[in-house]
Design a protein around this motif. Sequence first.
Motif, PDB file in Angstrom:
ATOM      1  N   GLU A 129       0.152 -13.794 -13.135  1.00  0.00           N
ATOM      2  CA  GLU A 129      -0.671 -14.266 -12.016  1.00  0.00           C
ATOM      3  C   GLU A 129      -0.166 -15.580 -11.441  1.00  0.00           C
ATOM      4  OE1 GLU A 129      -3.705 -16.431  -9.873  1.00  0.00           O
ATOM      5  OE2 GLU A 129      -2.891 -17.026 -11.816  1.00  0.00           O
ATOM      6  N   SER A 130       0.545 -16.366 -12.250  1.00  0.00           N
ATOM      7  CA  SER A 130       1.023 -17.660 -11.750  1.00  0.00           C
ATOM      8  C   SER A 130       1.829 -17.487 -10.468  1.00  0.00           C
ATOM      9  CB  SER A 130       1.891 -18.350 -12.803  1.00  0.00           C
ATOM     10  OG  SER A 130       3.036 -17.571 -13.108  1.00  0.00           O
ATOM     11  N   VAL A 131       2.680 -16.447 -10.442  1.00  0.00           N
ATOM     12  CA  VAL A 131       3.586 -16.259  -9.300  1.00  0.00           C
ATOM     13  C   VAL A 131       2.865 -15.567  -8.148  1.00  0.00           C
ATOM     14  CG1 VAL A 131       5.790 -15.309  -8.544  1.00  0.00           C
ATOM     15  CG2 VAL A 131       5.518 -16.072 -10.912  1.00  0.00           C
ATOM     16  N   SER A 132       2.230 -14.442  -8.439  1.00  0.00           N
ATOM     17  CA  SER A 132       1.574 -13.701  -7.346  1.00  0.00           C
ATOM     18  C   SER A 132       0.387 -14.492  -6.800  1.00  0.00           C
ATOM     19  CB  SER A 132       1.151 -12.305  -7.801  1.00  0.00           C
ATOM     20  OG  SER A 132       0.977 -12.230  -9.179  1.00  0.00           O
ATOM     21  N   GLY A 133      -0.325 -15.200  -7.692  1.00  0.00           N
ATOM     22  CA  GLY A 133      -1.450 -16.016  -7.232  1.00  0.00           C
ATOM     23  C   GLY A 133      -0.990 -17.166  -6.359  1.00  0.00           C
ATOM     24  N   LEU A 134       0.144 -17.752  -6.733  1.00  0.00           N
ATOM     25  CA  LEU A 134       0.653 -18.877  -5.932  1.00  0.00           C
ATOM     26  C   LEU A 134       0.994 -18.425  -4.512  1.00  0.00           C
ATOM     27  CD1 LEU A 134       1.594 -21.808  -5.690  1.00  0.00           C
ATOM     28  CD2 LEU A 134       3.820 -21.107  -6.585  1.00  0.00           C
ATOM     29  N   HIS A 135       1.516 -17.208  -4.394  1.00  0.00           N
ATOM     30  CA  HIS A 135       1.821 -16.671  -3.057  1.00  0.00           C
ATOM     31  C   HIS A 135       0.537 -16.621  -2.205  1.00  0.00           C
ATOM     32  CE1 HIS A 135       2.901 -13.982   0.179  1.00  0.00           C
ATOM     33  NE2 HIS A 135       1.952 -13.151  -0.223  1.00  0.00           N
ATOM     34  N   GLY A 136      -0.528 -16.121  -2.783  1.00  0.00           N
ATOM     35  CA  GLY A 136      -1.794 -16.056  -2.045  1.00  0.00           C
ATOM     36  C   GLY A 136      -2.312 -17.449  -1.715  1.00  0.00           C
ATOM     37  N   PHE A 137      -2.194 -18.324  -2.680  1.00  0.00           N
ATOM     38  CA  PHE A 137      -2.678 -19.699  -2.526  1.00  0.00           C
ATOM     39  C   PHE A 137      -1.969 -20.396  -1.359  1.00  0.00           C
ATOM     40  CE2 PHE A 137      -2.869 -24.195  -3.791  1.00  0.00           C
ATOM     41  CZ  PHE A 137      -4.178 -24.337  -4.230  1.00  0.00           C
ATOM     42  N   LEU A 138      -0.637 -20.276  -1.320  1.00  0.00           N
ATOM     43  CA  LEU A 138       0.136 -20.974  -0.291  1.00  0.00           C
ATOM     44  C   LEU A 138       0.012 -20.311   1.075  1.00  0.00           C
ATOM     45  CD1 LEU A 138       3.384 -21.976  -2.219  1.00  0.00           C
ATOM     46  CD2 LEU A 138       1.294 -23.303  -1.831  1.00  0.00           C
ATOM     47  N   THR A 139      -0.207 -19.009   1.074  1.00  0.00           N
ATOM     48  CA  THR A 139      -0.405 -18.321   2.350  1.00  0.00           C
ATOM     49  C   THR A 139      -1.740 -18.743   2.959  1.00  0.00           C
ATOM     50  OG1 THR A 139       0.869 -16.464   1.478  1.00  0.00           O
ATOM     51  CG2 THR A 139      -0.405 -16.045   3.467  1.00  0.00           C
ATOM     52  N   ALA A 140      -2.737 -18.926   2.071  1.00  0.00           N
ATOM     53  CA  ALA A 140      -4.047 -19.362   2.554  1.00  0.00           C
ATOM     54  C   ALA A 140      -4.032 -20.834   2.943  1.00  0.00           C
ATOM     55  CB  ALA A 140      -5.103 -19.113   1.472  1.00  0.00           C
ATOM     56  N   ASP A 141      -3.205 -21.635   2.269  1.00  0.00           N
ATOM     57  CA  ASP A 141      -3.164 -23.071   2.551  1.00  0.00           C
ATOM     58  C   ASP A 141      -1.722 -23.590   2.496  1.00  0.00           C
ATOM     59  OD1 ASP A 141      -3.472 -25.756   2.846  1.00  0.00           O
ATOM     60  OD2 ASP A 141      -4.796 -26.037   1.112  1.00  0.00           O
ATOM     61  N   PRO A 142      -0.964 -23.363   3.576  1.00  0.00           N
ATOM     62  CA  PRO A 142       0.457 -23.764   3.571  1.00  0.00           C
ATOM     63  C   PRO A 142       0.657 -25.265   3.369  1.00  0.00           C
ATOM     64  CG  PRO A 142      -0.035 -22.286   5.415  1.00  0.00           C
ATOM     65  CD  PRO A 142      -1.350 -22.677   4.826  1.00  0.00           C
ATOM     66  N   SER A 143      -0.378 -26.067   3.587  1.00  0.00           N
ATOM     67  CA  SER A 143      -0.205 -27.521   3.422  1.00  0.00           C
ATOM     68  C   SER A 143       0.045 -27.896   1.957  1.00  0.00           C
ATOM     69  CB  SER A 143      -1.455 -28.257   3.928  1.00  0.00           C
ATOM     70  OG  SER A 143      -2.521 -28.103   3.007  1.00  0.00           O
ATOM     71  N   MET A 144      -0.208 -26.954   1.033  1.00  0.00           N
ATOM     72  CA  MET A 144      -0.010 -27.243  -0.397  1.00  0.00           C
ATOM     73  C   MET A 144       1.423 -26.929  -0.855  1.00  0.00           C
ATOM     74  SD  MET A 144      -2.717 -28.515  -1.806  1.00  0.00           S
ATOM     75  CE  MET A 144      -2.737 -28.149  -3.564  1.00  0.00           C
ATOM     76  N   GLU A 145       2.240 -26.441   0.100  1.00  0.00           N
ATOM     77  CA  GLU A 145       3.567 -25.944  -0.242  1.00  0.00           C
ATOM     78  C   GLU A 145       4.431 -26.949  -0.997  1.00  0.00           C
ATOM     79  OE1 GLU A 145       5.040 -23.352   3.048  1.00  0.00           O
ATOM     80  OE2 GLU A 145       6.837 -24.581   2.744  1.00  0.00           O
ATOM     81  N   ASP A 146       4.344 -28.210  -0.613  1.00  0.00           N
ATOM     82  CA  ASP A 146       5.239 -29.201  -1.220  1.00  0.00           C
ATOM     83  C   ASP A 146       4.627 -29.878  -2.446  1.00  0.00           C
ATOM     84  OD1 ASP A 146       3.307 -30.527   0.119  1.00  0.00           O
ATOM     85  OD2 ASP A 146       4.642 -31.943   1.141  1.00  0.00           O
ATOM     86  N   LYS A 147       3.474 -29.403  -2.899  1.00  0.00           N
ATOM     87  CA  LYS A 147       2.894 -30.011  -4.101  1.00  0.00           C
ATOM     88  C   LYS A 147       2.318 -28.990  -5.079  1.00  0.00           C
ATOM     89  CE  LYS A 147      -0.610 -31.841  -0.891  1.00  0.00           C
ATOM     90  NZ  LYS A 147       0.330 -31.883   0.288  1.00  0.00           N
ATOM     91  N   THR A 148       2.794 -27.753  -4.987  1.00  0.00           N
ATOM     92  CA  THR A 148       2.273 -26.721  -5.884  1.00  0.00           C
ATOM     93  C   THR A 148       3.417 -25.882  -6.461  1.00  0.00           C
ATOM     94  OG1 THR A 148       0.375 -26.583  -4.405  1.00  0.00           O
ATOM     95  CG2 THR A 148       0.550 -24.882  -6.053  1.00  0.00           C
ATOM     96  N   VAL A 149       3.368 -25.641  -7.764  1.00  0.00           N
ATOM     97  CA  VAL A 149       4.383 -24.794  -8.391  1.00  0.00           C
ATOM     98  C   VAL A 149       3.706 -23.763  -9.296  1.00  0.00           C
ATOM     99  CG1 VAL A 149       6.167 -26.591  -8.432  1.00  0.00           C
ATOM    100  CG2 VAL A 149       4.649 -26.314 -10.410  1.00  0.00           C
ATOM    101  N   ALA A 150       4.473 -22.731  -9.635  1.00  0.00           N
ATOM    102  CA  ALA A 150       4.051 -21.797 -10.677  1.00  0.00           C
ATOM    103  C   ALA A 150       4.909 -22.046 -11.908  1.00  0.00           C
ATOM    104  CB  ALA A 150       4.231 -20.351 -10.208  1.00  0.00           C
ATOM    105  N   VAL A 151       4.304 -21.978 -13.111  1.00  0.00           N
ATOM    106  CA  VAL A 151       5.099 -22.017 -14.346  1.00  0.00           C
ATOM    107  C   VAL A 151       4.839 -20.724 -15.111  1.00  0.00           C
ATOM    108  CG1 VAL A 151       5.163 -24.526 -14.576  1.00  0.00           C
ATOM    109  CG2 VAL A 151       3.315 -23.258 -15.653  1.00  0.00           C
ATOM    110  N   ILE A 152       5.914 -20.122 -15.580  1.00  0.00           N
ATOM    111  CA  ILE A 152       5.807 -18.833 -16.268  1.00  0.00           C
ATOM    112  C   ILE A 152       6.938 -18.731 -17.292  1.00  0.00           C
ATOM    113  CG2 ILE A 152       7.103 -17.678 -14.400  1.00  0.00           C
ATOM    114  CD1 ILE A 152       5.317 -15.182 -14.962  1.00  0.00           C
ATOM    115  N   GLY A 153       6.633 -18.251 -18.480  1.00  0.00           N
ATOM    116  CA  GLY A 153       7.652 -18.125 -19.527  1.00  0.00           C
ATOM    117  C   GLY A 153       8.626 -17.000 -19.233  1.00  0.00           C
ATOM    118  N   ASP A 154       9.744 -16.985 -19.937  1.00  0.00           N
ATOM    119  CA  ASP A 154      10.764 -15.967 -19.700  1.00  0.00           C
ATOM    120  C   ASP A 154      10.214 -14.560 -19.969  1.00  0.00           C
ATOM    121  OD1 ASP A 154      10.618 -16.800 -22.350  1.00  0.00           O
ATOM    122  OD2 ASP A 154      12.714 -16.429 -22.806  1.00  0.00           O
TER     123      ASP A 154
END
Lengths: 193, 622
Positions: B427-452
């Motif tokens: 969910e870290s990756v797919s959720g981040l896509h939704g998050f940034l699409t809904a609020d592009p202003s967060m683009e430069d201060k939001t990351v996803a972290v996910i293990g290998d």
Amino acid sequence: MKKDILIVGVGGQGSLLASRILGALFLSQGLDCKLSEVHGMSQRGGSVVTYVRAGDEISSPMVSDGEADLVISFEALEALRYAHTLKKGGTLVYSTQRIMPMPVITGAAVYPDDIASRLAAYDLKVLAFDAESAAEKAGNVRAANVALLGAASPIIGGTPEEWEAVIRATVPPKFVDVNLRAFALGLEEAGKN
Amino acid sequence: MRFFSLRIHAPRFFVPGSFPGLSFSGADVLYCGGFPPRKGMVLTMKKLMLGNEAAARGLYEAGVTFASSYPGTPSTEITEYFSGYEGVHAEWAPNEKVACEAAFGASLAGARSFSAMKHVGLNVAADLLYSVSYTGVNGGMVVAVADDQGMHSSQNEQDSRNHAKGAKIPMLEPSDSAECRDYAKLAYEISETFDTPVFLRTSTRVAHSQSLVEEEERVLPPKKPYEKNVAKYVMMPAMARPRHRIVEERTKKLAAYAASSGLNRVIPGSGRIGVIAAGIAFQYAREALGDRASYLKLGMVYPLNAEEIRAFAATVEKLYVIEELDPFIEDFCRAAGIACEGKALFSLCGEYTPAMIRKAILGEDPPVPSPAAIPVRPPVLCPGCPHRGIFYVLHKMKLTVSGDIGCYTLGAQAPLASVDSTIDMGESVSGLHGFLTADPSMEDKTVAVIGDSTFVHSGITGLINAVYNRSNVTVLILDNSITGMTGHQQNPCTGLTLQNQPTHALDLEALCHAVGVRRVSTVDPYDLDKAEAILREELSAGEPSVVIVKRPCALLKWVKRLPPLTVDPDKCRKCRKCMSIGCPAVLFSKETGASIDRTLCVGCGLCEKLCPFGAIEGGQNA
């Protein structure tokens, strides 16, 4: 005859080996036995508890609060954390080693300095000693778990021959002598009480 | 007198001497009431086994030759123990869906097959299972699912029995290690007789408890030939409709079987109280009530048989259903018009105890001492953990962090406190896509972290979606060269199979390029300055980027443990900078300043890098 034992400590201290030695001992005595262990997330430096139960017929693999005969703790704060699981007159054997939990490290909490006196408020027999030093004296600091078993062995029962046999059978061959020495040093501590 | 044999996996221990009439393998250790064993002793070859180990034994004895699983506490050891037997194929798959599909394929080819997962993993595999329920199997197929009442190592405590009902797949539930072995074996008989996959449900306290098990010899069933059968195996509407009718008929037959097979059994007691229970809840009830109650102990928890329960209910004055989590059996009883008590007395949440049951049913509530009010000890990132470095940087940069499932979830805790959300695998990756699409202003201060391992499990598709649908995600793949949280399992990135045999290692960088991420960089999480610089650059890149944060898990055997560091008390200014990384080995007192616990420290040198006064010394890794 029923024995309800908790082995408690901080994840990574070797409680699994201690519980397996106990399980082997009880089997050698012809008892039914159940062990309940902790794996996974709670193992990572958190408070861990392993239950060991032996008797004619055991149902639940866990021990209810206020019903344990013996708690063996690898760490002082954990001894206090699980003191309430002992029945009245039960025995607490613990190592005086202190490992700081994260809330203490971050300054959000204070490691209590009155553990011994707070334990006195419970109706228990208490045996405290530095199991790490005993293990170091025996030749390997990681044998603290077996030193604690030695100290608790008069409560657990079993002949010296039975204990030696299960230690030999459970620990890797090259660590047998160290563990037998650690066990003997722990047993000495019990004699001092 | 009873005579036992206990199997110890490591080390191997050879019995001194041999005893007439008894044979032992080198892995057996002998115990008995007297040593050496004497003539006339009753021999019961019992071993103390984990529930998971016993289930693996059952699979082996049943002649299972194929197992594919994804690790998940508390199910992981079944597949690990199974892989230790000769003549079987056992593997880690990228996720539970792939694992289950592979197991189905093996079944279709005629082999007895198996897959194990934790409760939440079953959600991933459910897509297959709801339809394999329709097709049925060729070789027997069993899926073990381990629930985690009390959430010892999980993000929720869903009750898997609901999936059995939803998918219309029979479910067996053992209550100790002996039943884990027995039921695992029996599950294959049921699977082949009724042409259905079968669930084997455990829980943390069954999976991770040890109790006595008696072993039997392995019996290899003849491999069934594969025969093309479009009406049975091609689930398009015209074929699936008649299959559904077959499933409904099958469920009725299984309910009849449950009552006649001996899987469910009545244990009479002396009192007027009757208890229906299964699994670990049965053990708690038995402990609490002993012979004061009669029991209907269910071995099959789906489907249930109303007539069997009604007959039992008629023998008692008061009927209780004791089941952790959902009122699964209780709801069934009520719908069948059988009066019973359950969740009105017992919680829907967490684990039960015998004391809880005694209080609810017998009204016995003896005073017990209260726990001492002392600092809690939550799990923490280990000393030397590679994740500590990157979470320090994320915290320092005050980023919003979309988190995922693994050891690194612990990065949510103080003082690193850098994870904002953790839901499920990927969910870290797919959720981040939704998050940034809904609020592009967060683009430069939001990351996803996910293990290998988690990225391979379910992160890849989220990354494909982000690229495809044009959001500028920044994804950190925390590559620690192992699946850590579940206790060090290999995965497609490590280049080793479950049996530690060399295999192709998935190239994460090439994979990310292939899905359309142009900006892929690699950084050591302990190179704090570089990590921060790369993050700043990627966050402002205006396109999707992946940063592979690479450093092996500190607990891996091949990772060298370095000498512990020391603090020079004369140089320490008590600034507490070294405390900001939340290392269990770094301690602090107002009087004496920082100190390092030499038994915990692995010499990783992270605190040394942070000390502005050079007070921490001895690092070989700086």
